[in-house]
Motif scaffolding. Structure first.
Motif, PDB file in Angstrom:
ATOM      1  N   GLN A 143     -13.606 105.948  28.728  1.00 32.18           N
ATOM      2  CA  GLN A 143     -14.753 105.074  28.976  1.00 32.18           C
ATOM      3  C   GLN A 143     -14.295 103.715  29.484  1.00 32.18           C
ATOM      4  OE1 GLN A 143     -18.134 104.755  26.273  1.00 32.18           O
ATOM      5  NE2 GLN A 143     -16.759 105.663  24.782  1.00 32.18           N
ATOM      6  N   VAL A 147      -6.722 114.989  24.325  1.00 30.43           N
ATOM      7  CA  VAL A 147      -7.449 113.858  23.718  1.00 30.43           C
ATOM      8  C   VAL A 147      -6.756 113.414  22.437  1.00 30.43           C
ATOM      9  CG1 VAL A 147      -9.807 114.327  24.556  1.00 30.43           C
ATOM     10  CG2 VAL A 147      -8.946 115.570  22.560  1.00 30.43           C
ATOM     11  N   ASP A 206      -9.633 111.487  17.385  1.00 34.02           N
ATOM     12  CA  ASP A 206     -11.042 111.112  17.183  1.00 34.02           C
ATOM     13  C   ASP A 206     -11.979 111.958  18.046  1.00 34.02           C
ATOM     14  OD1 ASP A 206      -9.826 109.675  19.395  1.00 34.02           O
ATOM     15  OD2 ASP A 206     -11.686 108.554  19.567  1.00 34.02           O
ATOM     16  N   LYS A 223     -10.869  99.616  21.353  1.00 32.22           N
ATOM     17  CA  LYS A 223     -11.101  98.550  22.332  1.00 32.22           C
ATOM     18  C   LYS A 223     -11.955  97.438  21.728  1.00 32.22           C
ATOM     19  CE  LYS A 223     -11.289 101.797  26.220  1.00 32.22           C
ATOM     20  NZ  LYS A 223     -12.174 102.918  25.834  1.00 32.22           N
TER      21      LYS A 223
HETATM   22  N1  AQP Z   1      -6.410 104.775  18.225  1.00 39.68           N
HETATM   23  C1  AQP Z   1      -6.248 105.850  18.986  1.00 39.68           C
HETATM   24  N2  AQP Z   1      -5.188 106.670  18.784  1.00 39.68           N
HETATM   25  C2  AQP Z   1      -5.014 107.771  19.562  1.00 39.68           C
HETATM   26  N3  AQP Z   1      -5.848 108.108  20.575  1.00 39.68           N
HETATM   27  C3  AQP Z   1      -6.900 107.320  20.812  1.00 39.68           C
HETATM   28  N4  AQP Z   1      -7.904 107.357  21.713  1.00 39.68           N
HETATM   29  C4  AQP Z   1      -8.704 106.307  21.524  1.00 39.68           C
HETATM   30  N5  AQP Z   1      -8.281 105.560  20.512  1.00 39.68           N
HETATM   31  C5  AQP Z   1      -7.155 106.157  20.037  1.00 39.68           C
HETATM   32  C6  AQP Z   1      -8.050 108.384  22.753  1.00 39.68           C
HETATM   33  O1  AQP Z   1      -8.159 107.718  24.015  1.00 39.68           O
HETATM   34  C7  AQP Z   1      -8.980 108.498  24.879  1.00 39.68           C
HETATM   35  C8  AQP Z   1     -10.028 107.626  25.539  1.00 39.68           C
HETATM   36  O2  AQP Z   1     -10.834 107.023  24.555  1.00 39.68           O
HETATM   37  P1  AQP Z   1     -12.347 106.588  24.784  1.00 39.68           P
HETATM   38  O3  AQP Z   1     -12.639 106.314  26.176  1.00 39.68           O
HETATM   39  O4  AQP Z   1     -13.232 107.529  24.047  1.00 39.68           O
HETATM   40  O5  AQP Z   1     -12.496 105.240  24.168  1.00 39.68           O
HETATM   41  P2  AQP Z   1     -11.882 104.740  22.861  1.00 39.68           P
HETATM   42  O6  AQP Z   1     -10.688 103.978  23.266  1.00 39.68           O
HETATM   43  O7  AQP Z   1     -11.830 105.806  21.824  1.00 39.68           O
HETATM   44  O8  AQP Z   1     -12.930 103.882  22.436  1.00 39.68           O
HETATM   45  P3  AQP Z   1     -12.636 102.729  21.554  1.00 39.68           P
HETATM   46  O9  AQP Z   1     -11.304 102.124  21.726  1.00 39.68           O
HETATM   47  O10 AQP Z   1     -12.989 103.117  20.169  1.00 39.68           O
HETATM   48  O11 AQP Z   1     -13.602 101.818  22.273  1.00 39.68           O
HETATM   49  P4  AQP Z   1     -14.961 101.438  21.818  1.00 39.68           P
HETATM   50  O12 AQP Z   1     -14.587 100.390  20.841  1.00 39.68           O
HETATM   51  O13 AQP Z   1     -15.590 100.957  23.068  1.00 39.68           O
HETATM   52  O14 AQP Z   1     -15.619 102.631  21.216  1.00 39.68           O
HETATM   53  C9  AQP Z   1      -9.607 109.591  24.018  1.00 39.68           C
HETATM   54  O15 AQP Z   1      -8.931 110.803  24.260  1.00 39.68           O
HETATM   55  C10 AQP Z   1      -9.360 109.130  22.620  1.00 39.68           C
HETATM   56  O16 AQP Z   1      -9.216 110.219  21.724  1.00 39.68           O
END
Ligand code: AQP
Length: 331
Positions: free
Chosen positions: A18, A152, A155, A204
């Motif tokens: 995202q 992925v 999560d 993020k």
């Molecule tokens: N902490 C993490 N450890 C391992 N993998 C992670 N991913 C995310 N956080 C971790 C993996 O990154 C890919 C893209 O993630 P996303 O676009 O779903 O966004 P996000 O980074 O998971 O979202 P955030 O950081 O939690 O952002 P917000 O705060 O905007 O919701 C995925 O494959 C995810 O598994």
């Protein structure tokens, strides 16, 4: 079919990110590192899933600008447009079309059980219907490309399982139309934790910026964030995520960055200070060349790569969507 050989899975790989902020170390170690590595063994399709970002309120232009930056990050990290397709979700309209059929195949009860929906609906004042149906769009993203494997972080496990369930349900009604994918969740690095709140995943939109290492951080910020990482008071370096989440997270970061394992890394340390310093150096070794490549990519080049990627993705998506339309037998 996704098969696994010594160097990784084969078949078609699809995954997305995202454009909701700068890419962080968790995104890289949990997912993007594998997207890059799997380019040797799979036919990769990678996507900046901009429509998903609208499931929480956004200002006009905010998502568009972040989309370009996310694509630039992915190219700098090593997604190679010669070997993989890189594109933006909203450029391929079949995503929203297939998402409707996936919503029709999803049960209200299973969407209600999604932990991401529970978490995000608690932390947002405005809970959109899209936040609830988000996994159906994600299922469409994956299923539109006859995907074998979805690399992925941990999560996303539940969402990929949901994707399998709705695909199987759709196939049970309409015939063998959709390829049922498998997830690839790495044995280490699948859940990098927040440096300040190691009970939460690195994210993020973390409460404290100190908790997340962004790929745009300066060297001094990365060193500072790891130096200030929360540990505990017993002073023993041991990999034990349950009772020592902060120290275990540092060991995990160090091990995944170096390609070793956290338990044997722990044997080399008797104090937290040197562990933090070495973790910082291991992270910097990853980040430095990526930051350099990032500066070399201009907007025009990134846009051209995305336009070409969209054309290639659209051709594949049209094929699958035509199959779906045929299977449901629209007039
Ligand atoms: N902490 C993490 N450890 C391992 N993998 C992670 N991913 C995310 N956080 C971790 C993996 O990154 C890919 C893209 O993630 P996303 O676009 O779903 O966004 P996000 O980074 O998971 O979202 P955030 O950081 O939690 O952002 P917000 O705060 O905007 O919701 C995925 O494959 C995810 O598994």
């Amino acid at each position: 079919m996704a098969t696994e050989n010594q160097s990784g899975p084969s078949g078609r790989a699809f995954s997305g990110i995202q454009p909701t902020g700068t890419i962080h170390l968790g995104n890289y170690l949990g997912a993007i590192k594998n997207w890059v590595d799997f380019q040797d063994t799979t036919d990769g399709i990678y996507c900046v899933v901009d429509l998903h970002a609208f499931s929480v309120p956004r200002e006009p232009g905010e998502v568009g600008a972040a989309t370009l930056e996310a694509a630039r990050d992915l190219l700098a990290i090593g997604i190679d447009p010669e070997r993989s397709i890189l594109f933006v979700q909203s450029d391929v309209r079949q995503h929203t079309e297939l998402a409707w059929f996936m919503q029709c195949s999803a049960a209200f009860g299973e969407l209600r059980r999604m932990t991401q929906f529970k978490d995000k609906s608690e932390s947002n004042d405005f809970v959109s219907a899209a936040l609830f149906t988000y996994p159906a769009l994600q299922a469409a993203d994956i299923l539109l490309y006859d995907t074998d494997v979805v690399p992925v972080g941990d999560d996303q496990r539940q969402h990929v399982e949901f994707t399998r369930d709705v695909a199987q349900r759709f196939n049970a009604t309409y015939g063998d139309v959709l390829v049922v994918p498998e997830h690839y969740i790495p044995p280490a690095g699948a859940r990098i934790m927040d440096l300040q709140h190691p009970e939460n995943k690195m994210s993020k939109s973390a409460v404290s910026e100190l908790g997340t290492i962004f790929f745009t951080d300066s060297e001094s910020d990365i060193i500072k964030k790891l130096k200030k990482a929360v540990t505990d008071n017993d002073g023993e370096v041991r990999f034990d995520p349950e009772s020592k989440p902060g120290v275990s997270n540092l060991l995990n970061v160090l091990a995944v960055a170096k390609g070793t394992d956290p338990v044997s890394e722990a044997e080399g340390y008797s104090q937290y200070g040197p562990l933090k310093a070495d973790a910082a150096e291991a992270v910097l070794e990853i980040v430095r060349p990526i930051q350099k490549r990032r500066q070399e990519l201009d907007d025009g080049d990134v846009r051209a790569i995305l336009a070409d990627g969209a054309d290639r993705a659209r051709a594949k998506a049209t094929e699958v969507m035509d199959r779906v339309r045929g299977a449901v037998q629209l007039l």
